[in-house]
Design a protein around this motif. Structure first.
Motif, short mmCIF file in Angstrom:
data_model
loop_
_atom_site.label_atom_id
_atom_site.label_comp_id
_atom_site.label_asym_id
_atom_site.label_seq_id
_atom_site.Cartn_x
_atom_site.Cartn_y
_atom_site.Cartn_z
N TYR A 108 27.94 -10.62 2.01
CA TYR A 108 26.73 -10.77 2.82
C TYR A 108 25.58 -10.16 2.06
N GLN A 109 24.48 -10.87 2.01
CA GLN A 109 23.34 -10.46 1.19
C GLN A 109 22.77 -9.14 1.67
N ARG A 110 22.39 -8.28 0.73
CA ARG A 110 21.90 -6.95 1.08
C ARG A 110 20.40 -6.93 1.35
N THR A 111 19.62 -7.52 0.46
CA THR A 111 18.16 -7.47 0.58
C THR A 111 17.66 -8.77 1.18
N VAL A 112 17.23 -8.69 2.44
CA VAL A 112 16.78 -9.88 3.16
C VAL A 112 15.51 -9.53 3.95
N ASP A 113 14.89 -10.55 4.49
CA ASP A 113 13.79 -10.34 5.43
C ASP A 113 14.42 -10.08 6.79
N THR A 114 14.36 -8.82 7.22
CA THR A 114 15.05 -8.44 8.46
C THR A 114 14.43 -9.07 9.70
N ARG A 115 13.25 -9.69 9.56
CA ARG A 115 12.69 -10.41 10.69
C ARG A 115 13.51 -11.66 11.00
N LEU A 116 14.29 -12.11 10.01
CA LEU A 116 15.05 -13.34 10.17
C LEU A 116 16.56 -13.12 10.11
N PHE A 117 17.02 -12.13 9.36
CA PHE A 117 18.45 -11.95 9.13
C PHE A 117 18.87 -10.49 9.29
N SER A 118 20.10 -10.30 9.71
CA SER A 118 20.73 -8.99 9.72
C SER A 118 22.16 -9.16 9.21
N PRO A 119 22.33 -9.15 7.88
CA PRO A 119 23.63 -9.49 7.30
C PRO A 119 24.80 -8.65 7.82
N ALA A 120 24.61 -7.33 7.95
CA ALA A 120 25.71 -6.48 8.41
C ALA A 120 26.11 -6.82 9.83
N THR A 121 25.13 -7.08 10.67
CA THR A 121 25.43 -7.49 12.05
C THR A 121 26.12 -8.85 12.06
N MET A 122 25.70 -9.76 11.18
CA MET A 122 26.35 -11.06 11.08
C MET A 122 27.81 -10.92 10.70
N ALA A 123 28.13 -9.95 9.84
CA ALA A 123 29.52 -9.72 9.46
C ALA A 123 30.35 -9.29 10.67
N ILE A 124 29.78 -8.42 11.51
CA ILE A 124 30.48 -7.99 12.72
C ILE A 124 30.69 -9.18 13.65
N GLU A 125 29.68 -10.01 13.79
CA GLU A 125 29.80 -11.19 14.64
C GLU A 125 30.86 -12.15 14.10
N ASP A 126 30.94 -12.26 12.79
CA ASP A 126 31.97 -13.13 12.19
C ASP A 126 33.37 -12.60 12.46
N VAL A 127 33.53 -11.29 12.48
CA VAL A 127 34.82 -10.71 12.85
C VAL A 127 35.16 -11.08 14.28
N ALA A 128 34.21 -10.91 15.18
CA ALA A 128 34.44 -11.21 16.59
C ALA A 128 34.79 -12.68 16.82
N MET A 129 34.15 -13.57 16.04
CA MET A 129 34.40 -15.01 16.21
C MET A 129 35.62 -15.49 15.44
N GLY A 130 36.24 -14.61 14.65
CA GLY A 130 37.43 -15.00 13.90
C GLY A 130 37.14 -15.69 12.59
N ASN A 131 35.88 -15.66 12.13
CA ASN A 131 35.55 -16.28 10.85
C ASN A 131 36.05 -15.46 9.67
N ILE A 132 36.12 -14.15 9.84
CA ILE A 132 36.76 -13.25 8.88
C ILE A 132 37.66 -12.30 9.67
N ASP A 133 38.57 -11.64 8.97
CA ASP A 133 39.53 -10.76 9.64
C ASP A 133 39.07 -9.32 9.74
N LEU A 134 38.31 -8.87 8.74
CA LEU A 134 37.92 -7.46 8.68
C LEU A 134 36.62 -7.33 7.90
N ALA A 135 35.74 -6.45 8.38
CA ALA A 135 34.49 -6.19 7.67
C ALA A 135 34.40 -4.70 7.35
N VAL A 136 33.75 -4.39 6.24
CA VAL A 136 33.51 -3.00 5.84
C VAL A 136 32.00 -2.78 5.89
#
Length: 282
Positions: free
Chosen positions: A172-200
């Motif tokens: 997940y990209q680190r440097t983004v425009d936070t007005r549009l993206f929140s990569p770390a939060t997206m990783a958590i959401e992907d865990v919840a939706m089953g798109n990935i198994d585990l996030a760090v």
């Protein structure tokens, strides 16, 4: 050759200016050290308008709450100057005096000086409670069979590379425009939706975002250091360099308000470590 009146006058004038410079030097140095052009009526903070759990325009982040706590104790009105927290944030805000304080500084920056830390957190493992596994470390062999998520360029990515796990990683990209993206939060959401198994993920984001998913998630704080890679970090506030009086005043506020600051952080489910890197219980 005898000295003319003009020569004597020039030398006397030079001597006068030398003495004047010596007399004014301490005053000038003092001005450089203590020239803190801050408004005593307001506490002006530079913050990100869309970066929960840290801050947003609706004042819903824990940094918003802590800033308000400090402003109230100083008997000042809190006001914000909003700017996305990405490359150039400090240069375009604090350094050009749009504000007097930046919250949530995790490292030394040549453009600012740090206050004393007001919390310490750590990276975490996040996975679904119904995942069918229990993992508490990054060297667990079971990780080789899982789909992993990590924010690129963060310390856990270093360890995943070392352990030969990058083939399973979705970055997940680190440097983004936070007005549009929140990569770390997206990783958590992907865990919840089953798109990935585990996030760090960094603890403050993981603890907050995990409680806002439709399925229960497990959040496991990692050790403060693994194979010489630090995973726990102090978080302080940032002010302009040379503002020593302001730094001293803020440090007194942080010490005075420490119990209430800790209560705010724990309410946001942030994994906190004490000075011995032991997890602080809610």
């Amino acid at each position: 050759m005898p000295k003319t009146g003009s020569t004597v006058y020039c030398k006397a004038l030079n001597l006068f200016f030398c003495i004047l410079i010596l007399l004014l030097a301490p005053l000038t140095a003092s001005a450089i050290t203590t020239n803190e052009a801050r408004n005593k009526e307001y506490l002006t903070v530079c913050g990100d308008p869309n970066h929960l759990p840290f801050s947003n325009k609706e004042m819903e982040g824990f940094e918003n709450k802590i800033a308000q706590l400090i402003a109230d104790d100083l008997n000042r009105t809190l006001r914000y100057h909003w700017w996305p927290q990405t490359i150039g944030f400090v240069r375009n805000t604090l350094r050009v005096r749009l504000c007097d304080l930046v919250m949530g500084v995790t490292s030394v920056n040549e453009l600012l000086q740090n206050t004393n830390p007001y919390y310490r957190s750590v990276y975490t493992l996040v996975y679904r409670k119904d995942a069918g596994f229990e993992i508490r470390s990054l060297d667990n062999p079971a990780l080789k069979q899982l789909r992993l998520g990590v924010v690129a360029g963060t310390p856990p990515a270093t360890l995943l590379t070392k352990y030969g796990l990058m083939a399973q990683v979705r970055p997940y990209q680190r440097t983004v425009d936070t007005r549009l993206f929140s990569p770390a939060t997206m990783a958590i959401e992907d865990v919840a939706m089953g798109n990935i198994d585990l996030a760090v993920i960094w603890g403050p984001i993981a603890g907050y975002a995990a409680t806002r998913q439709k399925v229960p998630l497990t959040v496991i704080p990692l050790p403060a250091k693994v194979d010489s890679v630090p995973l726990a970090f102090n978080v302080s506030m940032g002010i302009r360099r040379r503002e020593t009086n302001w730094k001293h005043q803020l440090n007194l506020e942080l010490e005075k308000l420490a119990p209430r600051i800790e209560e705010i952080l724990l309410d946001y489910n942030i994994p906190l470590l004490d000075t011995d890197d032991r997890l602080i219980k809610h």
